[in-house]
Design a protein around this motif. Structure first.
Motif, short mmCIF file in Angstrom:
data_model
loop_
_atom_site.label_atom_id
_atom_site.label_comp_id
_atom_site.label_asym_id
_atom_site.label_seq_id
_atom_site.Cartn_x
_atom_site.Cartn_y
_atom_site.Cartn_z
N GLY A 199 14.72 10.08 6.84
CA GLY A 199 13.57 9.47 6.63
C GLY A 199 13.63 8.65 5.54
N ALA A 200 14.07 9.39 4.25
CA ALA A 200 13.97 8.17 3.08
C ALA A 200 15.16 6.96 3.43
N ILE B 189 6.15 -0.19 6.85
CA ILE B 189 7.36 0.02 6.55
C ILE B 189 7.53 1.60 6.36
N ALA C 268 9.33 3.80 0.26
CA ALA C 268 9.34 2.81 0.61
C ALA C 268 8.69 1.57 -0.07
N LEU D 48 -0.57 -0.40 -4.61
CA LEU D 48 -1.73 0.23 -4.56
C LEU D 48 -1.46 1.80 -4.38
N ASP E 218 2.28 3.61 3.20
CA ASP E 218 1.43 4.86 2.82
C ASP E 218 1.61 6.08 3.68
N TYR F 177 17.54 23.28 -4.28
CA TYR F 177 16.49 23.05 -3.10
C TYR F 177 16.73 23.65 -2.04
N ARG G 29 12.91 14.94 -4.96
CA ARG G 29 12.01 13.73 -4.64
C ARG G 29 11.47 12.80 -5.89
N GLN H 228 -7.00 4.27 -3.40
CA GLN H 228 -6.58 4.65 -2.36
C GLN H 228 -7.29 3.67 -1.04
N ILE I 146 6.00 19.85 11.16
CA ILE I 146 6.83 18.80 11.34
C ILE I 146 6.46 17.99 12.71
N LEU J 263 17.98 14.80 0.69
CA LEU J 263 19.58 14.69 0.77
C LEU J 263 19.56 13.08 0.99
N GLN K 26 -3.51 5.23 6.70
CA GLN K 26 -5.05 4.88 6.84
C GLN K 26 -5.19 3.37 7.48
N VAL L 259 0.65 -1.09 -0.12
CA VAL L 259 -0.07 -0.14 0.04
C VAL L 259 0.94 1.28 0.09
N GLY L 260 0.79 2.00 -0.93
CA GLY L 260 1.77 3.49 -1.19
C GLY L 260 2.79 3.00 -2.01
N ALA L 261 2.95 3.99 -3.06
CA ALA L 261 4.07 3.89 -4.22
C ALA L 261 4.93 4.99 -3.71
C1 FAD Z 1 10.36 19.13 5.44
C2 FAD Z 1 10.84 17.54 5.20
C3 FAD Z 1 12.20 17.33 4.78
C4 FAD Z 1 12.55 15.97 4.66
N1 FAD Z 1 13.88 15.73 4.25
C5 FAD Z 1 14.54 14.66 3.96
C6 FAD Z 1 15.94 14.67 3.49
O1 FAD Z 1 16.49 15.29 3.26
N2 FAD Z 1 16.25 13.26 3.50
C7 FAD Z 1 15.56 12.19 3.86
O2 FAD Z 1 16.00 10.98 3.80
N3 FAD Z 1 14.26 12.21 4.27
C8 FAD Z 1 13.66 13.37 4.30
N4 FAD Z 1 12.60 13.66 4.87
C9 FAD Z 1 11.63 12.47 4.95
C10 FAD Z 1 11.21 11.68 3.97
O3 FAD Z 1 10.53 12.49 2.78
C11 FAD Z 1 10.22 10.66 4.41
O4 FAD Z 1 10.85 10.04 5.43
C12 FAD Z 1 10.06 9.68 3.31
O5 FAD Z 1 9.29 10.10 2.24
C13 FAD Z 1 9.17 8.40 3.64
O6 FAD Z 1 8.73 7.55 2.67
P1 FAD Z 1 7.47 6.51 2.70
O7 FAD Z 1 7.43 5.95 1.35
O8 FAD Z 1 7.32 5.89 4.12
O9 FAD Z 1 6.31 7.68 2.68
P2 FAD Z 1 5.79 8.77 1.40
O10 FAD Z 1 7.13 9.13 0.63
O11 FAD Z 1 5.09 9.87 2.21
O12 FAD Z 1 4.91 7.79 0.53
C14 FAD Z 1 3.65 7.37 0.87
C15 FAD Z 1 2.80 7.12 -0.37
O13 FAD Z 1 1.62 6.29 -0.23
C16 FAD Z 1 0.79 7.16 -0.79
N5 FAD Z 1 -0.56 7.00 -0.09
C17 FAD Z 1 -0.93 7.76 1.33
N6 FAD Z 1 -1.88 7.34 1.72
C18 FAD Z 1 -2.33 6.31 0.87
C19 FAD Z 1 -3.62 5.57 0.85
N7 FAD Z 1 -4.52 5.71 1.85
N8 FAD Z 1 -3.91 4.36 -0.15
C20 FAD Z 1 -2.72 4.26 -0.97
N9 FAD Z 1 -1.88 4.97 -1.14
C21 FAD Z 1 -1.53 5.98 -0.07
C22 FAD Z 1 1.22 8.51 -1.14
O14 FAD Z 1 0.41 9.22 -2.18
C23 FAD Z 1 2.66 8.34 -1.32
O15 FAD Z 1 3.12 7.89 -2.66
C24 FAD Z 1 11.74 14.84 4.83
C25 FAD Z 1 10.70 15.10 5.33
C26 FAD Z 1 10.10 16.29 5.66
C27 FAD Z 1 8.73 16.62 6.03
#
Ligand code: FAD
Length: 383
Positions: free
Chosen positions: A296-297, A282, A15, A33, A154, A215, A103, A124, A264, A47, A159, A10-12
């Motif tokens: 975070g990433a 995850i 992660a 999804l 996600d 950036y 990103r 969703q 934040i 970064l 959710q 769930v979530g593209a």
């Molecule tokens: C201000 C800020 C600066 C940052 N800077 C950095 C940095 O410099 N370096 C770094 O490593 N990290 C940074 N991060 C953190 C980083 O962006 C996140 O930790 C990272 O994007 C997490 O990845 P994720 O795949 O878990 O979540 P996300 O990237 O948020 O991806 C979630 C995905 O799930 C989808 N989704 C959401 N809800 C649903 C649903 N109900 N059903 C289906 N799909 C859904 C979304 O559309 C999205 O595509 C920063 C964060 C912030 C807020």
């Protein structure tokens, strides 16, 4: 109801896409999804620390980034708001470089490693429920999908997580972040130069991301009640008036409609991110971190990589949680404390803080970051 899929993600985001690639490398065929109707360019810069790049290399996504879609970052500079250099953190040589990218370019790099039909858009997920044969997912458009195993990726406001772990929303940390990208690199700003400047209750960071773009990010301490009030470029320019060049130039050239604003927030990593070896969290869905360490990433990528390495085991999800929990807990705590320090606003305390940063030998700061940035995907998650 349709037949249960073997694995649903769930979530593209970072992660989810990394997870899909890592599972496909191991012969599985997961379905991803994604709620968005199309994968548009969203987000600003990122970064990517050496630990993130080490996983991206294994996933086959690093070459794309290195071919003109990022900038190599040999060191991070810390300055005060007047521009005086306080400290320099050399990126420890930990097997990989650090990169600064957008990103959207990271997302492209990951998508390029997957077949087009792997991601189902406009899907969703509104809730998840454990069932006898796996997990039932309810989608916002009324569909019900079943997966034998479900990986929830996600993001921080997941959710699917909320339906199984109620009352687990992230908590506001006391400051708001703004981010943007401008279509130029300020004159005299060297390639790969990443700099963060601290003031009183405020900070500003600048990082070229390749392709002639830069950036920037900023934070300011804001009471929770006002954290969602929209702030525009004009107000930010007022708040950062008098800060060193090229901060005003960067703000001035950012279109107002491209300005991103996020309160934040983070959440103490829970003890348990899985249910019955059927569903697992995850990335930010499991453990949203504050952005102060820029990890975070990286944590999202490490999570995906380690879970994939354990996938064949009957206790894969439980083992993944046990292995990841302490590293994530440590980074969550470090990132949270660093954020508090950066957001101090008492002038005297800030002066002492800045002096302390200036007196700390650069080699010591670099050494302290070594264990965060070092990560060996060859052994991570292997029994
Ligand atoms: C201000 C800020 C600066 C940052 N800077 C950095 C940095 O410099 N370096 C770094 O490593 N990290 C940074 N991060 C953190 C980083 O962006 C996140 O930790 C990272 O994007 C997490 O990845 P994720 O795949 O878990 O979540 P996300 O990237 O948020 O991806 C979630 C995905 O799930 C989808 N989704 C959401 N809800 C649903 C649903 N109900 N059903 C289906 N799909 C859904 C979304 O559309 C999205 O595509 C920063 C964060 C912030 C807020």
């Amino acid at each position: 109801m349709s037949e249960a899929a073997e694995v649903i993600i769930v979530g593209a985001g970072i992660a989810g896409l990394a997870m899909a690639i890592a599972l496909r490398q191991r012969g599985l065929n997961p379905v991803v999804l994604e709620q968005a109707p199309e994968l548009r360019e969203i987000g600003a810069g990122l970064l990517l620390a050496p630990n993130a790049c080490a996983v991206l290399e294994r996933l086959g996504a690093l070459d794309f980034l290195k071919q003109g879609h990022s900038v190599e970052v040999p060191r991070w500079e810390l300055r005060n708001w007047r521009g005086k250099l306080l400290s320099t953190l050399s990126i420890p040589r930990a097997g990989q470089d650090a990169l600064s990218t957008r990103r959207s370019d990271l997302q492209k790099a990951l998508l390029g490693c997957l077949p087009a039909d792997c991601v189902q858009l406009a899907s969703q997920v509104s809730s998840a429920r454990l069932s006898a044969g796996g997990v039932s997912l309810s989608l916002a458009d009324g569909r019900e999908l079943r997966g034998k195993r479900v990986i929830v990726a996600d993001g921080s406001h997941s959710q699917a997580r909320a339906s199984l772990w109620p009352e687990s929303e992230p908590l506001y940390c006391g400051y708001v972040g703004w981010r943007g990208i401008v279509d130029h690199v300020p004159a005299g700003w060297e390639r790969g130069r990443v700099s963060e400047s601290w003031g009183q209750g405020r900070r500003f960071g600048i990082a070229p991301v390749g392709g002639g773009k830069t950036y920037w990010y900023a934070t300011a301490t804001v009471p929770e009640a006002r954290s969602r009030e929209r702030v525009g470029i004009a107000e930010l320019r007022r708040d950062f008036a008098g800060w060193h060049a090229p901060i005003d130039e960067v703000l001035e050239t950012t279109p107002n409609d491209k300005l991103l604003q996020h309160p934040i927030s983070d959440r103490r990593p829970e003890r348990d991110w899985q249910r019955d070896e059927k569903l697992v969290l995850i990335g930010d869905a499991a453990h949203p971190l504050t952005p102060n360490l820029g990890q975070g990433a990286s944590m999202a990528l490490e999570d995906a990589w380690e879970l994939a390495n354990l996938w064949g085991r009957t206790d894969a999800m439980l083992s993944y949680v046990k292995r990841r929990r302490w590293r994530v807990m440590r980074l969550w705590a470090m990132s949270r404390s660093l954020g508090k320090l950066i957001q101090w606003h008492n002038p005297l305390a800030c002066g002492i803080r800045d002096l302390q940063m200036q007196m700390t030998p650069d080699g010591l700061s670099t050494a302290m970051m070594r264990s965060v940035l070092r990560y060996d995907p060859a052994t991570a998650g292997l029994p």
